[in-house]
Design a protein around this motif. Structure first.
Motif, PDB file in Angstrom:
ATOM      1  N   GLU A   1      -6.331   1.316 -11.353  1.00 18.25           N
ATOM      2  CA  GLU A   1      -5.686   0.135 -11.688  1.00 18.25           C
ATOM      3  C   GLU A   1      -4.601   0.896 -12.028  1.00 18.25           C
ATOM      4  OE1 GLU A   1      -9.059  -1.252  -8.564  1.00 18.25           O
ATOM      5  OE2 GLU A   1      -6.750  -1.883  -8.956  1.00 18.25           O
TER       6      GLU A   1
ATOM      7  N   ALA B   1      -3.223   2.841  -7.394  1.00 17.78           N
ATOM      8  CA  ALA B   1      -4.748   3.208  -7.162  1.00 17.78           C
ATOM      9  C   ALA B   1      -4.516   4.669  -6.025  1.00 17.78           C
ATOM     10  CB  ALA B   1      -5.789   2.849  -6.143  1.00 17.78           C
TER      11      ALA B   1
ATOM     12  N   ARG C   1      -0.817  -2.360  -6.708  1.00 19.90           N
ATOM     13  CA  ARG C   1      -1.975  -2.142  -7.631  1.00 19.90           C
ATOM     14  C   ARG C   1      -2.537  -1.029  -6.084  1.00 19.90           C
ATOM     15  NH1 ARG C   1      -7.054  -2.963  -5.928  1.00 19.90           N
ATOM     16  NH2 ARG C   1      -6.405  -5.026  -4.286  1.00 19.90           N
ATOM     17  N   LEU C   2      -2.258  -1.226  -4.887  1.00 19.30           N
ATOM     18  CA  LEU C   2      -3.124  -0.147  -4.488  1.00 19.30           C
ATOM     19  C   LEU C   2      -2.196   0.907  -3.667  1.00 19.30           C
ATOM     20  CD1 LEU C   2      -3.257  -3.340  -1.380  1.00 19.30           C
ATOM     21  CD2 LEU C   2      -4.597  -2.014  -2.033  1.00 19.30           C
TER      22      LEU C   2
ATOM     23  N   ASP D   1     -16.716   2.451  -2.196  1.00 18.30           N
ATOM     24  CA  ASP D   1     -16.292   3.198  -3.428  1.00 18.30           C
ATOM     25  C   ASP D   1     -16.936   4.404  -3.938  1.00 18.30           C
ATOM     26  OD1 ASP D   1     -15.231   4.184  -6.545  1.00 18.30           O
ATOM     27  OD2 ASP D   1     -15.732   1.845  -7.259  1.00 18.30           O
TER      28      ASP D   1
ATOM     29  N   MET E   1     -16.695  -0.037   4.049  1.00 16.53           N
ATOM     30  CA  MET E   1     -16.170   0.320   2.439  1.00 16.53           C
ATOM     31  C   MET E   1     -17.151   1.134   1.837  1.00 16.53           C
ATOM     32  SD  MET E   1     -15.773  -3.456   0.553  1.00 16.53           S
ATOM     33  CE  MET E   1     -14.315  -3.900   1.966  1.00 16.53           C
TER      34      MET E   1
ATOM     35  N   ALA F   1       0.897  -1.104  -0.143  1.00 16.20           N
ATOM     36  CA  ALA F   1      -0.236   0.320   0.127  1.00 16.20           C
ATOM     37  C   ALA F   1       1.078   1.270   0.354  1.00 16.20           C
ATOM     38  CB  ALA F   1      -0.435  -0.103   0.953  1.00 16.20           C
TER      39      ALA F   1
ATOM     40  N   GLU G   1     -13.861   3.808   2.326  1.00 10.71           N
ATOM     41  CA  GLU G   1     -12.301   3.293   2.190  1.00 10.71           C
ATOM     42  C   GLU G   1     -12.507   1.832   1.186  1.00 10.71           C
ATOM     43  OE1 GLU G   1      -9.340   2.142   0.202  1.00 10.71           O
ATOM     44  OE2 GLU G   1      -9.037   3.890   1.473  1.00 10.71           O
ATOM     45  N   ARG G   2     -12.082   1.558  -0.281  1.00  5.47           N
ATOM     46  CA  ARG G   2     -12.165   0.888  -0.735  1.00  5.47           C
ATOM     47  C   ARG G   2     -11.482  -0.268  -1.091  1.00  5.47           C
ATOM     48  NH1 ARG G   2     -11.695   2.360  -6.973  1.00  5.47           N
ATOM     49  NH2 ARG G   2      -9.217   2.181  -7.274  1.00  5.47           N
ATOM     50  N   GLU G   3     -10.523  -0.164  -0.266  1.00  9.28           N
ATOM     51  CA  GLU G   3     -10.031  -1.835  -0.396  1.00  9.28           C
ATOM     52  C   GLU G   3     -10.420  -2.744   0.738  1.00  9.28           C
ATOM     53  OE1 GLU G   3      -8.134  -2.788  -2.360  1.00  9.28           O
ATOM     54  OE2 GLU G   3      -8.379  -0.844  -4.201  1.00  9.28           O
TER      55      GLU G   3
END
Length: 297
Positions: A164, A158, A154-155, A116, A114, A25, A88-90
């Motif tokens: 992504e 973002a 990926r984190l 998006d 969570m 992250a 947060e979406r992750e």
């Protein structure tokens, strides 16, 4: 309570050291701490105004893209009467944020959900039960998709560009998405605090205007006295016209190098430590603060 020791992890390490951060992250840094200090000051100013008018009440605060929760937890530590919500979406970041709140003894008034930000229609229904927020803060991705070298994580990608690494997570600038989400969560005349690179000023102004968030205050940040400001802390207000107060720049440190043989890091200025006492406990030096825009390379 001494500056910088408003909270501890496992009862020993002063905030912000010791916070859990998932592997791969984007690592929180000075931007998050400076944003937390700015948002906490804003919230205290507004709370003081409420007490003066006889309308004192607990304040509701939300952070967009909260990550491991560093900035939101900082606000909670500085504002003991605030009820805080992190979006947060992750999943991995949500788990880390919840664990950090528990370690700091803040789980009773800091929660994470969570969501998006680009799909508000799919936000959990329980978010509506939280009520409108008095203040929303964000350290949004200010890099643009397709610009610069993609991160293999990926984190991290973002966090840098709101997309992504393979290009399928987003199709444009993340700043309008964050501003629209802030406007959706805020009460009328609620405050939105964010930090962006100076190079993103025109884009964030357009995004704020599109979300009907009137820009009210700009605090430039610079690494040294003669250096150009490379970060901006912004305060906007929902339902208000833009009426900008440009503050004097905050200089983070004052000398280029430590004395020869001292082993010391370049010193934080008194003004920087007064503004954000956590800098002394951050585990980073002023030299670690990158003046280039996040996500530019």
């Amino acid at each position: 309570m001494t500056p910088g020791a408003e909270g501890s992890v496992s009862g020993a390490v002063p905030f912000p050291r010791g916070l859990l951060q998932p592997e791969g992250a984007y690592r929180f840094g000075l931007d998050a701490l400076l944003l937390a200090a700015f948002a906490a000051r804003t919230l205290r100013e507004r709370a003081a105004g409420g007490r003066a008018s006889g309308k004192a009440r607990p304040r509701r605060v939300a952070e967009l893209g909260t990550g491991c929760g560093a900035a939101l937890l900082g606000v909670a530590l500085r504002c003991p009467d605030a009820r805080c919500l992190g979006l947060e979406r992750e999943p991995a970041l949500l788990r880390a944020a919840a664990a950090n709140a528990q370690a700091l003894g803040l789980a009773d008034r800091v929660s994470f959900h969570m969501a998006d930000l680009a799909a508000p229609a799919a936000w959990p229904g329980r978010l509506g039960e939280e009520g409108p927020q008095d203040l929303v803060l964000a350290n949004p991705p200010w890099g643009l998709p397709g610009r610069g070298r993609p991160s293999p994580s990926r984190l991290r990608e973002a966090a840098l560009r709101g997309t992504e690494a393979d290009g399928n997570g987003g199709d444009g600038d993340a700043l309008p998405v964050f501003c629209a989400a802030a406007a959706r969560l805020l009460r009328h005349r609620g405050a939105f605090c964010c930090i962006v690179a100076a190079g993103a000023l025109t884009r964030i102004c357009a995004a704020l205007d599109g979300a009907r968030l009137g820009l009210r205050r700009v605090l430039p940040l610079r690494s040294r006295t003669r250096a150009p400001s490379s970060r901006l802390l912004l305060l906007a207000q929902k339902g208000a016209a833009a009426d900008v107060q440009l503050l004097a720049p905050l200089t983070l440190h004052g000398r280029a190098t430590a004395p020869a043989g001292s082993g010391d890091s370049p010193a934080w200025t008194r003004a920087a430590l007064a503004f954000c006492p956590w800098l002394a406990h951050s585990g980073t030096t002023p030299a670690a603060w990158r003046p280039s825009p996040r996500g530019a390379s």
